[in-house]
Design a protein around this motif. Structure first.
Motif, mmCIF file in Angstrom:
data_model
loop_
_atom_site.group_PDB
_atom_site.id
_atom_site.type_symbol
_atom_site.label_atom_id
_atom_site.label_comp_id
_atom_site.label_asym_id
_atom_site.label_seq_id
_atom_site.Cartn_x
_atom_site.Cartn_y
_atom_site.Cartn_z
ATOM 1 N N ASP A 1 0.700 -1.077 0.148
ATOM 2 C CA ASP A 1 0.114 -0.054 -0.023
ATOM 3 C C ASP A 1 0.810 1.349 0.000
ATOM 4 O O ASP A 1 1.952 1.153 0.549
ATOM 5 C CB ASP A 1 -0.947 -0.004 1.140
ATOM 6 C CG ASP A 1 -0.128 -0.117 2.522
ATOM 7 O OD1 ASP A 1 0.096 1.294 2.986
ATOM 8 O OD2 ASP A 1 0.160 -1.092 3.169
ATOM 9 N N VAL A 2 0.351 2.446 -0.635
ATOM 10 C CA VAL A 2 0.952 3.625 -0.583
ATOM 11 C C VAL A 2 -0.157 4.415 -0.185
ATOM 12 O O VAL A 2 -1.286 4.490 -0.634
ATOM 13 C CB VAL A 2 1.660 3.922 -2.031
ATOM 14 C CG1 VAL A 2 3.085 2.902 -2.134
ATOM 15 C CG2 VAL A 2 0.850 3.712 -3.137
ATOM 16 N N ALA A 3 0.229 5.834 0.232
ATOM 17 C CA ALA A 3 -0.531 6.728 0.631
ATOM 18 C C ALA A 3 0.397 8.181 0.680
ATOM 19 O O ALA A 3 1.333 8.404 0.890
ATOM 20 C CB ALA A 3 -1.177 6.703 1.788
ATOM 21 N N GLY A 4 -0.637 9.271 0.405
ATOM 22 C CA GLY A 4 -0.041 10.455 0.566
ATOM 23 C C GLY A 4 -1.085 11.337 1.516
ATOM 24 O O GLY A 4 -2.280 11.038 1.362
ATOM 25 N N PHE A 5 -0.608 12.258 2.314
ATOM 26 C CA PHE A 5 -1.541 13.077 2.997
ATOM 27 C C PHE A 5 -1.071 14.550 2.948
ATOM 28 O O PHE A 5 0.111 14.740 2.978
ATOM 29 C CB PHE A 5 -1.783 12.442 4.354
ATOM 30 C CG PHE A 5 -0.372 12.347 5.101
ATOM 31 C CD1 PHE A 5 0.391 13.320 5.964
ATOM 32 C CD2 PHE A 5 0.371 11.286 5.142
ATOM 33 C CE1 PHE A 5 1.236 13.249 6.622
ATOM 34 C CE2 PHE A 5 1.544 11.035 5.881
ATOM 35 C CZ PHE A 5 2.132 11.956 6.576
ATOM 36 N N ALA A 6 -2.020 15.558 3.314
ATOM 37 C CA ALA A 6 -1.593 16.808 3.302
ATOM 38 C C ALA A 6 -2.906 17.716 4.307
ATOM 39 O O ALA A 6 -3.884 17.099 4.295
ATOM 40 C CB ALA A 6 -1.531 17.666 1.995
ATOM 41 N N LEU A 7 -2.477 18.578 4.919
ATOM 42 C CA LEU A 7 -3.404 19.385 5.891
ATOM 43 C C LEU A 7 -2.553 20.830 5.900
ATOM 44 O O LEU A 7 -1.640 20.922 6.196
ATOM 45 C CB LEU A 7 -3.178 18.741 7.496
ATOM 46 C CG LEU A 7 -4.045 19.281 8.313
ATOM 47 C CD1 LEU A 7 -5.494 19.111 7.922
ATOM 48 C CD2 LEU A 7 -3.746 18.632 9.780
ATOM 49 N N ALA A 8 -3.725 21.694 6.151
ATOM 50 C CA ALA A 8 -3.314 23.014 6.405
ATOM 51 C C ALA A 8 -4.333 23.634 7.167
ATOM 52 O O ALA A 8 -5.426 23.222 7.372
ATOM 53 C CB ALA A 8 -3.560 23.886 4.685
ATOM 54 N N ASP A 9 -3.692 24.400 7.925
ATOM 55 C CA ASP A 9 -4.470 25.011 9.085
ATOM 56 C C ASP A 9 -4.319 26.597 8.845
ATOM 57 O O ASP A 9 -3.099 26.981 8.916
ATOM 58 C CB ASP A 9 -3.752 24.918 10.569
ATOM 59 C CG ASP A 9 -4.329 23.283 10.963
ATOM 60 O OD1 ASP A 9 -4.947 22.726 10.138
ATOM 61 O OD2 ASP A 9 -3.866 22.969 11.827
ATOM 62 N N LEU A 10 -5.142 27.346 8.703
ATOM 63 C CA LEU A 10 -4.982 28.759 8.570
ATOM 64 C C LEU A 10 -5.834 29.701 9.998
ATOM 65 O O LEU A 10 -7.129 29.199 9.979
ATOM 66 C CB LEU A 10 -5.830 29.299 7.247
ATOM 67 C CG LEU A 10 -5.708 30.771 6.733
ATOM 68 C CD1 LEU A 10 -4.493 31.345 6.868
ATOM 69 C CD2 LEU A 10 -6.762 31.291 5.703
ATOM 70 N N ALA A 11 -5.152 30.426 10.471
ATOM 71 C CA ALA A 11 -5.672 31.119 11.675
ATOM 72 C C ALA A 11 -6.105 32.505 11.170
ATOM 73 O O ALA A 11 -5.290 33.149 10.694
ATOM 74 C CB ALA A 11 -4.644 31.224 13.019
ATOM 75 N N VAL A 12 -7.365 32.837 11.470
ATOM 76 C CA VAL A 12 -8.023 34.258 11.243
ATOM 77 C C VAL A 12 -8.397 34.846 12.510
ATOM 78 O O VAL A 12 -9.633 34.355 12.869
ATOM 79 C CB VAL A 12 -8.968 34.133 10.031
ATOM 80 C CG1 VAL A 12 -9.620 35.390 9.859
ATOM 81 C CG2 VAL A 12 -8.492 33.535 8.843
#
Length: 579
Positions: free
Chosen positions: A394-405
């Motif tokens: 198995d292979v996987a990619g992940f990404a996450l972004a947090d923006l503070a306003v």
């Protein structure tokens, strides 16, 4: 009786992802003050399941994350992981096999369990290395080195980026490491039903910066039910060097467990003699070895980390059936290699703080399953019914972004998984087949700092679990499998997909931590084990079964947790969960 001996100069416990306030023994780490952003200390951050992005950790996690400290883990005097998790809202355990070494963990209607056939849906990691076994997604808790775990991360819900098994939650065990002068500890305990344990460790940091931790543990007991004793032992080593900008660590452990188990009882027997064992002779004999290399390095304005690992597990199981049925004997062998790369970056968009986290993981496993129908109690022989191999990758990619306003943090991300599971029947090559699964799982959330120690959060996301080898190979209701399973080329199962909507609040102040959440999880193609009753079989015979998809199931509920820390090392807590 517990005897503990500690040498002078005990080392400091290093947190994996954040520094926890000393006044709180248990912390819901989604802190409520935006002005309390914490910079990571100059220690390694490897394999954390925390979904928050970036090298800075604030109040913007739109999920319930609980961290149990070393003091809480030690206070539970655990033999296995489930002994620790009973103190966390939404987690419960129960005994399905008549042994304290084989308890199931349940949360939000999903399981992490050594029992094949339950709806597995909790991902378990050791320093970021997956511990769910490849052949059935089960977790052998009696092989995990719980004596050498000094912190536990618990993510409730399906927001984990690191696990395709995390339908209902994810758990990460952070192990001990040496720090400070040479120190050691020895602990012995004994109790009723022949229970006894002995564990010891030594660790420290040398003048050249090399830190080391070496430990071992042993547990045994006779069991409160007839013929249900067991013993387990392990050895564990952590060696490494860490600095402000980089670090590397070599980890190794081995474990053995042999446990005699028991099945459920008819109520009529339980009411008269609840310690009865109607299937005397059942046992599980497990062995496991794991090697891992973990490291991190400052890369530009961000931090990269990696792990690479190899695991090997051998299992032998014997299941006694009723007098008219043959018994079942099985051996499984799994070999797994894999790794994860992870990069975290804190930057800005205009004047707004932005945290980014992205990476990839993958593994390859070689699984061999041999099953036999054992008729020796009839004067017969042990006849092999199954010999299958399945090289899964198995292979996987992940990404996450947090923006503070301002006081609001917006989160968005996702994970892409690809799983390929060839099936090789060595007794009948005409039944060879291959299954593959691809899935993108997005998630979104928002966290609001309401002031005065209060924060609110909401999230929606999906999670995914591919069918395991055993589930895929035993899914034809017209050809049920003798338990613990005779495998053949059966109709393919659909992967399980869970979509969770959750909302909650947190409060923190003056030693008090309160969290509450409500969730609703809609599941497509949940996999369950269905018992099969042959019309020609003896009355009550349920040695056959098959796996199948349920088109739609749903879990929903609420979880409440409150803790109060006072004095040196004292904690009061109260939990409530309804599912």
């Amino acid at each position: 009786m517990i005897l503990t001996v500690r040498a002078p100069g005990a080392g400091l416990l290093l947190a994996l992802a954040s520094v926890l306030p000393a006044a709180a023994q248990q912390t819901d780490t989604t802190k409520a003050r935006r002005d309390s952003v914490i910079s990571l200390p100059p220690i390694e951050v490897v394999g954390s399941i925390r979904p928050v992005a970036g090298p800075k950790i604030g109040s913007g996690i739109p999920a319930r994350i609980t961290e149990l400290t070393g003091a809480q883990v030690d206070a539970a005097e655990p033999r296995i992981l489930s002994d620790v998790l009973d103190q966390v809202a939404g987690f419960s355990s129960y005994d399905d096999l008549g042994s304290p070494y084989k308890l199931n963990i349940q949360t939000r209607g999903f399981f992490a369990s050594p029992v094949v056939g339950l709806p597995q849906g909790v991902a378990v990691f050791l320093d970021g290395v997956r511990q769910n076994e490849p052949e059935a997604a089960q977790v052998n808790f009696d092989l995990l080195p719980i004596e050498h775990v000094k912190r536990v991360e618990i993510l409730s819900g399906n927001g984990s980026l690191l696990g395709r098994n995390a339908l209902g939650g994810a758990i990460n065990l952070v192990t001990s490491r040496g720090e400070g002068p040479l120190s050691g500890e020895v602990e012995a305990a004994g109790g009723s039903f022949g229970s006894a344990s002995l564990e010891g460790s030594v660790g420290g940091r040398a003048k050249n910066g090399l830190d080391y931790y070496v430990g071992s543990g042993y547990n045994r007991e006779d069991g409160w039910r007839q013929q249900t004793g067991g013993e387990q032992y392990n050895a564990f080593v952590n060696l490494g060097r860490s600095g402000e900008r980089s670090g590397i660590r070599l980890q190794a452990f081995g474990a053995h467990s042999r446990v005699r188990t028991a099945g459920s009882l008819p109520e009529s027997v339980f009411l008269v003699k609840p310690d009865s064992n109607l299937t005397t002779g059942d046992y599980e004999d497990l062995n496991s070895v794991q090697l891992a290399v973990l490291g991190y390095r400052q890369l530009g304005s961000g931090r990269g980390s990696f792990n690479a690992y190899a695991r090997g597990t051998n299992a032998e199981r014997f299941n006694v059936n009723q007098a008219a049925d043959p018994d079942a004997f099985g051996r499984t062998r799994s070999r797994v290699v894999g790794g994860t790369v992870d990069y975290r970056l804190a930057t800005t968009v205009g004047a707004l703080p932005l945290g980014l986290r992205f990476g990839a993981d993958g593994s390859a496993s070689w699984n061999r399953i041999s099953l036999f129908a054992d008729s020796t109690k009839f004067g017969g022989t042990r006849e092999q019914t199954t010999l299958v191999e399945s090289p899964i990758w198995d292979v996987a990619g992940f990404a996450l972004a947090d923006l503070a306003v301002g006081r609001v943090t917006f989160s968005g991300g996702g994970r892409l998984d690809y799983v390929r599971a060839p099936y090789r029947n060595r007794l009948d090559p005409t039944k060879d087949t291959t299954n593959s699964f691809t899935r993108v799982n997005p998630r979104f959330g928002v966290d609001v700092d309401a002031g005065r120690g209060v924060s609110l959060f909401g999230s929606v996301g999906t999670a995914f679990r591919a069918p395991s080898v055993i589930e895929l190979a035993c899914s034809d209701p017209t050809e049920p499998c003798p338990l613990p399973f005779a495998l053949g080329d059966d109709p393919p199962l659909e992967p399980v997909v869970a979509t969770t909507i959750e909302a909650g609040l947190r409060y923190r102040g003056h030693g008090v931590n309160v969290s509450a959440s409500a969730y609703r999880t809609a599941v497509k193609n949940d996999i369950f084990l269905f018992p099969y009753q042959d019309a020609n079989a003896p009355t009550g015979s349920t040695i056959d079964g098959y796996f199948g998809n349920l088109a739609k199931t749903r879990r929903e509920g609420v979880e409440l947790q409150a803790t109060y820390g006072f004095g040196p090392g004292h904690l009061l807590y109260a939990n409530y969960a309804y599912t």
